[in-house]
Design a protein around this motif. Structure first.
Motif, PDB file in Angstrom:
ATOM      1  N   GLY A 237       0.659  -1.334  -0.049  1.00 15.92           N
ATOM      2  CA  GLY A 237      -0.291  -0.012  -0.003  1.00 15.92           C
ATOM      3  C   GLY A 237       0.940   1.316   0.041  1.00 15.92           C
ATOM      4  O   GLY A 237       2.086   1.213   0.258  1.00 15.92           O
ATOM      5  N   GLY A 238       0.429   2.436  -0.355  1.00 14.98           N
ATOM      6  CA  GLY A 238       1.001   3.782  -0.313  1.00 14.98           C
ATOM      7  C   GLY A 238       0.624   4.305   1.091  1.00 14.98           C
ATOM      8  O   GLY A 238      -0.179   3.761   1.818  1.00 14.98           O
ATOM      9  N   THR A 239       1.105   5.440   1.248  1.00 16.47           N
ATOM     10  CA  THR A 239       0.931   6.375   2.612  1.00 16.47           C
ATOM     11  C   THR A 239       1.331   7.586   2.172  1.00 16.47           C
ATOM     12  O   THR A 239       1.420   8.012   1.031  1.00 16.47           O
ATOM     13  N   HIS A 240       1.392   8.543   3.256  1.00 18.10           N
ATOM     14  CA  HIS A 240       1.791   9.982   3.224  1.00 18.10           C
ATOM     15  C   HIS A 240       3.143   9.934   3.502  1.00 18.10           C
ATOM     16  O   HIS A 240       3.530   9.838   4.801  1.00 18.10           O
ATOM     17  N   SER A 241       4.071  10.428   2.452  1.00 20.07           N
ATOM     18  CA  SER A 241       5.322  10.570   2.901  1.00 20.07           C
ATOM     19  C   SER A 241       5.664  11.971   2.483  1.00 20.07           C
ATOM     20  O   SER A 241       5.621  12.504   1.332  1.00 20.07           O
ATOM     21  N   SER A 242       5.777  12.785   3.498  1.00 22.83           N
ATOM     22  CA  SER A 242       6.014  14.319   3.446  1.00 22.83           C
ATOM     23  C   SER A 242       6.781  14.835   2.193  1.00 22.83           C
ATOM     24  O   SER A 242       7.847  14.277   2.239  1.00 22.83           O
ATOM     25  N   PRO A 243       6.480  15.542   1.554  1.00 22.94           N
ATOM     26  CA  PRO A 243       5.055  16.530   1.502  1.00 22.94           C
ATOM     27  C   PRO A 243       3.893  15.836   0.732  1.00 22.94           C
ATOM     28  O   PRO A 243       2.969  16.174   0.541  1.00 22.94           O
ATOM     29  N   ALA A 244       4.335  14.644  -0.049  1.00 24.20           N
ATOM     30  CA  ALA A 244       3.424  14.163  -1.042  1.00 24.20           C
ATOM     31  C   ALA A 244       2.703  12.714  -0.497  1.00 24.20           C
ATOM     32  O   ALA A 244       3.205  11.891   0.192  1.00 24.20           O
ATOM     33  N   ASN A 245       1.513  12.441  -0.764  1.00 21.51           N
ATOM     34  CA  ASN A 245       0.927  11.269  -0.743  1.00 21.51           C
ATOM     35  C   ASN A 245       1.227  10.179  -1.918  1.00 21.51           C
ATOM     36  O   ASN A 245       1.605  10.573  -2.781  1.00 21.51           O
TER      37      ASN A 245
END
Length: 317
Positions: A237-245
């Motif tokens: 799965g993906g996640t939120h990796s600052s600053p982008a989703n």
């Protein structure tokens, strides 16, 4: 003197063993059996379903279900010890299920079916895995996509796969795998994605590696851990990796892996307000022809020669 009706020609019965062979299809084509093949071991995997996408302030994507699996069976992933009969000398059509593109919002699309046949009056179909939030009659269901943390029931799978993970939090559920159910997302904290279900082991006379049909992991919410890829070709799965989703990871081609769900950060200032789910992985078909003894006696034989060979147990039957 034994003869085949041709003056002066010595013509003895011929016997031997046709060697075993494995034919692997990664794209659609035609299976052409060897001369003496009358039964085969058949292994099919459908394409994985697509992961669901995430939308900022709305939902996190669920993982796609792994492709359905058949081994010498018309209906179920449970391996059968009996080979399937085919018409000797007749070609068989093989269709490989294609993975579909990951979804943008929430729901994912189902993977394509992998088909062997018809042969002997039967068509064998390994169904494609369900997309996120999508149940399947035969293959694995996709994982649930969260919606502001509202509970969502698991997407049911069928006899060729397993159920996807239900949702009771902010993370996405894992897609079901051919060998195991998709996991529900974390509830403490209530934002991590659920892991994809494991694939199933291949038979020993098939291709390696030994695990295929894994489900996609659910997307993680905010900075929480995304769902792990289901062993056997599922995408994480993906996640939120600052600053982008971040988008979900694609399932692996030729494994029938489900795509991972898209991650999201529930914050108006997050870069990328929408993420894509991972693509489903293409399916595969493997056909194994066992070693087959044979004996032939060409030509026209006089009865005395036939009697001699039958008495010595050397006449083909």
């Amino acid at each position: 003197m034994a003869n085949g009706g041709v003056i002066g020609k010595v013509n003895d019965p011929v016997s031997g063993t046709q060697t075993a062979a494995t034919t692997t299809f990664t794209s659609s084509g035609t299976f052409n059996p060897k001369t003496y093949t009358s039964s085969v071991d058949m292994f099919l995997v459908g394409a994985g379903g697509a992961g669901g996408g995430g939308i900022n302030n709305q939902n996190t994507g669920g993982g796609g279900g792994g492709g359905g699996m058949l081994f010498n069976s018309e209906t179920t992933r449970s391996p059968s010890t009996s080979s399937i009969p085919i018409t000797q000398g007749s070609p068989v059509t093989v269709t490989i299920g294609g993975g579909v593109a990951g979804a943008e919002p929430m729901n994912g699309a189902a993977g394509g079916d992998t088909v062997f046949g018809p042969t002997g009056g039967v068509t064998y179909t390994a169904e494609g895995g369900g997309g996120a939030r999508q149940a399947r009659d035969n293959a694995s269901g996709g994982g649930g996509s969260s919606s502001h943390g509202h509970p969502r029931a698991a997407s049911e799978g069928g006899p060729q796969g397993n159920d996807g993970g239900a949702v009771d939090g902010l993370g996405g559920g894992g897609g079901g795998g051919a060998g195991g159910v998709g996991a529900a997302p974390s509830t403490n904290p209530p934002s991590g994605g659920g892991a994809g279900g494991a694939g199933q082991t291949l038979p020993t006379n098939s291709v390696s590696p030994a695990l295929r049909g894994g489900g996609g992991g659910g997307g993680g919410h905010s900075h929480n851990t995304p769902g792990a890829a289901g062993p056997g070709g599922g995408g994480a799965g993906g996640t939120h990796s600052s600053p982008a989703n971040t988008d979900g990871t694609p399932g692996t081609d030729q494994y029938g892996g489900g795509g991972g769900g898209g991650g999201i950060h529930q914050h108006p200032a997050a870069a990328r307000n929408q993420t894509d789910g991972g693509d489903g992985g293409d399916g595969i078909a493997v056909i194994y022809e066992p070693a087959t003894p044979y004996a032939t006696a060409s030509g026209v034989w006089d009865m005395e020669s036939v009697y001699t060979y039958v008495k010595d147990d050397n006449w083909p039957t």
